[in-house]
Design a protein around this motif. Structure first.
Motif, mmCIF file in Angstrom:
data_model
loop_
_atom_site.group_PDB
_atom_site.id
_atom_site.type_symbol
_atom_site.label_atom_id
_atom_site.label_comp_id
_atom_site.label_asym_id
_atom_site.label_seq_id
_atom_site.Cartn_x
_atom_site.Cartn_y
_atom_site.Cartn_z
ATOM 1 N N TYR A 89 0.832 -1.199 0.000
ATOM 2 C CA TYR A 89 0.000 0.000 0.000
ATOM 3 C C TYR A 89 0.873 1.257 0.000
ATOM 4 O O TYR A 89 0.516 2.269 -0.621
ATOM 5 N N SER A 90 2.007 1.202 0.672
ATOM 6 C CA SER A 90 2.946 2.330 0.662
ATOM 7 C C SER A 90 3.397 2.637 -0.757
ATOM 8 O O SER A 90 3.507 3.806 -1.157
ATOM 9 N N TYR A 91 3.658 1.589 -1.520
ATOM 10 C CA TYR A 91 4.068 1.782 -2.910
ATOM 11 C C TYR A 91 2.924 2.360 -3.749
ATOM 12 O O TYR A 91 3.131 3.246 -4.586
ATOM 13 N N ILE A 92 1.695 1.869 -3.500
ATOM 14 C CA ILE A 92 0.543 2.368 -4.237
ATOM 15 C C ILE A 92 0.326 3.851 -3.973
ATOM 16 O O ILE A 92 0.046 4.637 -4.886
ATOM 17 N N VAL A 93 0.482 4.263 -2.712
ATOM 18 C CA VAL A 93 0.217 5.654 -2.317
ATOM 19 C C VAL A 93 1.350 6.584 -2.734
ATOM 20 O O VAL A 93 1.117 7.668 -3.289
ATOM 21 N N PHE A 94 2.591 6.168 -2.484
ATOM 22 C CA PHE A 94 3.725 7.076 -2.643
ATOM 23 C C PHE A 94 4.589 6.804 -3.879
ATOM 24 O O PHE A 94 5.417 7.651 -4.227
ATOM 25 N N ASP A 95 4.399 5.630 -4.497
ATOM 26 C CA ASP A 95 5.270 5.227 -5.593
ATOM 27 C C ASP A 95 6.716 5.207 -5.069
ATOM 28 O O ASP A 95 6.954 5.131 -3.871
ATOM 29 N N TRP A 96 7.713 5.284 -5.962
ATOM 30 C CA TRP A 96 9.102 5.323 -5.513
ATOM 31 C C TRP A 96 9.437 6.736 -5.029
ATOM 32 O O TRP A 96 8.948 7.710 -5.561
ATOM 33 N N GLY A 97 10.276 6.825 -4.031
ATOM 34 C CA GLY A 97 10.692 8.141 -3.569
ATOM 35 C C GLY A 97 10.749 8.231 -2.055
ATOM 36 O O GLY A 97 10.645 7.231 -1.330
ATOM 37 N N GLY A 99 8.661 9.498 0.153
ATOM 38 C CA GLY A 99 7.452 9.116 0.878
ATOM 39 C C GLY A 99 7.356 7.616 1.078
ATOM 40 O O GLY A 99 6.935 7.133 2.138
ATOM 41 N N PHE A 100 7.756 6.854 0.064
ATOM 42 C CA PHE A 100 7.737 5.400 0.148
ATOM 43 C C PHE A 100 8.715 4.911 1.215
ATOM 44 O O PHE A 100 8.364 4.069 2.061
ATOM 45 N N LEU A 101 9.919 5.465 1.216
ATOM 46 C CA LEU A 101 10.918 5.085 2.214
ATOM 47 C C LEU A 101 10.443 5.441 3.620
ATOM 48 O O LEU A 101 10.569 4.643 4.560
ATOM 49 N N TYR A 102 9.880 6.622 3.772
ATOM 50 C CA TYR A 102 9.365 7.076 5.065
ATOM 51 C C TYR A 102 8.294 6.126 5.588
ATOM 52 O O TYR A 102 8.297 5.730 6.761
ATOM 53 N N ALA A 103 7.373 5.734 4.723
ATOM 54 C CA ALA A 103 6.301 4.826 5.120
ATOM 55 C C ALA A 103 6.853 3.468 5.545
ATOM 56 O O ALA A 103 6.419 2.896 6.551
ATOM 57 N N LEU A 104 7.833 2.947 4.809
ATOM 58 C CA LEU A 104 8.409 1.643 5.154
ATOM 59 C C LEU A 104 9.107 1.683 6.512
ATOM 60 O O LEU A 104 9.012 0.729 7.296
ATOM 61 N N ILE A 105 9.802 2.772 6.793
ATOM 62 C CA ILE A 105 10.473 2.912 8.094
ATOM 63 C C ILE A 105 9.448 2.840 9.215
ATOM 64 O O ILE A 105 9.635 2.133 10.219
ATOM 65 N N PHE A 227 -2.666 0.809 19.668
ATOM 66 C CA PHE A 227 -3.568 1.889 19.263
ATOM 67 C C PHE A 227 -2.776 3.086 18.726
ATOM 68 O O PHE A 227 -3.185 3.715 17.741
ATOM 69 N N ILE A 228 -1.662 3.386 19.386
ATOM 70 C CA ILE A 228 -0.802 4.473 18.905
ATOM 71 C C ILE A 228 -0.259 4.134 17.527
ATOM 72 O O ILE A 228 -0.260 4.970 16.612
ATOM 73 N N ALA A 229 0.212 2.893 17.369
ATOM 74 C CA ALA A 229 0.821 2.474 16.105
ATOM 75 C C ALA A 229 -0.179 2.523 14.959
ATOM 76 O O ALA A 229 0.119 3.060 13.884
ATOM 77 N N VAL A 230 -1.360 1.959 15.173
ATOM 78 C CA VAL A 230 -2.383 1.946 14.115
ATOM 79 C C VAL A 230 -2.798 3.367 13.765
ATOM 80 O O VAL A 230 -2.951 3.727 12.585
ATOM 81 N N SER A 231 -2.979 4.210 14.777
ATOM 82 C CA SER A 231 -3.376 5.597 14.537
ATOM 83 C C SER A 231 -2.307 6.353 13.768
ATOM 84 O O SER A 231 -2.615 7.121 12.842
ATOM 85 N N ALA A 232 -1.044 6.141 14.134
ATOM 86 C CA ALA A 232 0.040 6.817 13.437
ATOM 87 C C ALA A 232 0.112 6.377 11.973
ATOM 88 O O ALA A 232 0.377 7.191 11.082
ATOM 89 N N LEU A 233 -0.142 5.103 11.711
ATOM 90 C CA LEU A 233 -0.125 4.621 10.331
ATOM 91 C C LEU A 233 -1.284 5.209 9.527
ATOM 92 O O LEU A 233 -1.139 5.517 8.339
ATOM 93 N N ILE A 234 -2.435 5.361 10.159
ATOM 94 C CA ILE A 234 -3.555 6.035 9.485
ATOM 95 C C ILE A 234 -3.149 7.449 9.096
ATOM 96 O O ILE A 234 -3.433 7.923 7.994
ATOM 97 N N VAL A 235 -2.449 8.115 10.002
ATOM 98 C CA VAL A 235 -2.007 9.488 9.746
ATOM 99 C C VAL A 235 -0.952 9.532 8.644
ATOM 100 O O VAL A 235 -0.941 10.449 7.821
ATOM 101 N N VAL A 236 -0.061 8.549 8.618
ATOM 102 C CA VAL A 236 0.957 8.504 7.563
ATOM 103 C C VAL A 236 0.311 8.523 6.184
ATOM 104 O O VAL A 236 0.751 9.237 5.275
ATOM 105 N N PHE A 237 -0.742 7.743 6.034
ATOM 106 C CA PHE A 237 -1.369 7.611 4.716
ATOM 107 C C PHE A 237 -2.500 8.617 4.470
ATOM 108 O O PHE A 237 -2.777 8.941 3.317
ATOM 109 N N SER A 238 -3.135 9.096 5.544
ATOM 110 C CA SER A 238 -4.329 9.929 5.345
ATOM 111 C C SER A 238 -4.374 11.165 6.230
ATOM 112 O O SER A 238 -5.429 11.809 6.321
ATOM 113 N N GLY A 239 -3.266 11.512 6.896
ATOM 114 C CA GLY A 239 -3.270 12.642 7.825
ATOM 115 C C GLY A 239 -3.765 13.943 7.225
ATOM 116 O O GLY A 239 -4.695 14.570 7.769
ATOM 117 N N PRO A 240 -3.205 14.409 6.105
ATOM 118 C CA PRO A 240 -3.671 15.669 5.508
ATOM 119 C C PRO A 240 -5.152 15.630 5.125
ATOM 120 O O PRO A 240 -5.867 16.625 5.279
#
Length: 251
Positions: A89-97, A99-105, A227-240
């Motif tokens: 999903y990180s690749y789908i959202v951010f492609d290469w670059g 953002g993708f690296l940030y999401a994987l970390i 709960f913190i982890a899941v919420s933070a991941l939601i924000v990574v992909f959909s925060g804005p």
């Protein structure tokens, strides 16, 4: 080609997810994540390569050890799929670059945190410190704007949760505080606040359901790290998007 890359990244994510499981289960016990082969916790049998294929081995063995027939925790295949799906999903959202690296970390960090907190109710300092340096290196190449946003986010994450701990004297621990500090450093103040709101909301809802159904008792603490982890991941992909929705809906 896009589908091929997505599928390949999913496979890599599942494989890395298996390693993240090992890290989450061994680091809190101060065991090596490199030395020592995997073994069944019931009979201590050393697992062969055929018994360690992510997800597939669990399905083939019908969720049980081949030797002692003890049930294998669902956390293993579930979290392997968790990383596989989020990698792709990180690749789908951010492609290469970047953002993708940030999401994987962050997927790696939160996978380990979820496993560790569910298993032992511990968020290991060693994990947080390791990922702090990884994120520090990342932010040196791709900083938040303004430049002080990471520092402000980290300090607010630490101080805000420390204040909650002092006032409430329960509900959160030092590991939660340090995790919020790391999230603030990685994401900045706005996304930190959204993460905190979502984590408390999810915790309240699920905690209420578990109490109402008798799954847990009030005397048994619930780990807050997942709960913190899941919420933070939601924000990574959909925060804005969440912030825009909130602003347009209520202001």
């Amino acid at each position: 080609m896009h589908i091929c890359f997505t599928s390949l990244i999913f496979i890599y994510g599942v494989v890395f997810g298996s390693f993240f499981n090992v890290a989450g289960l061994r680091i809190p016990k101060k065991e090596s994540i490199i030395k020592g082969g995997s073994h069944c916790p019931g009979c201590n049998h050393k697992l062969s390569w055929a018994e360690m294929i992510p997800v597939l081995s669990f399905i083939i063995q019908k969720g049980r050890c081949r030797h002692c027939r003890q049930k294998i925790s669902l956390i293993y295949p579930f979290m392997e799929l968790f990383s596989g799906l989020l990698f792709s999903y990180s690749y789908i959202v951010f492609d290469w670059g970047w953002g993708f690296l940030y999401a994987l970390i962050l997927v790696a960090l939160f996978h380990i945190i979820i496993v560790s907190d569910l298993a032992y109710m511990i968020i290991p300092d060693r994990v947080l410190l390791f990922f702090f340096f990884i994120l520090l290196l990342y932010r040196s190449f791709h900083p938040l704007m303004p430049y002080w946003a990471s520092i402000a986010g980290g300090l607010i994450g630490l101080a805000g949760i420390a204040l909650i701990i002092l006032i409430s004297r329960s509900g959160m621990g030092g590991g939660d505080m340090k995790l919020f500090g790391l999230i603030g450093f990685a994401m900045g103040v706005k996304m930190l606040l959204v993460t905190f709101f979502l984590a408390t909301l999810l915790g309240a809802i699920l905690g209420g359901v578990l109490l109402a159904t008798g799954t847990i008792s009030r005397a048994k603490p619930i780990p807050f790290g997942p709960f913190i982890a899941v919420s933070a991941l939601i924000v990574v992909f959909s925060g804005p998007l969440l912030i825009d929705w909130y602003v347009t809906s209520f202001f």
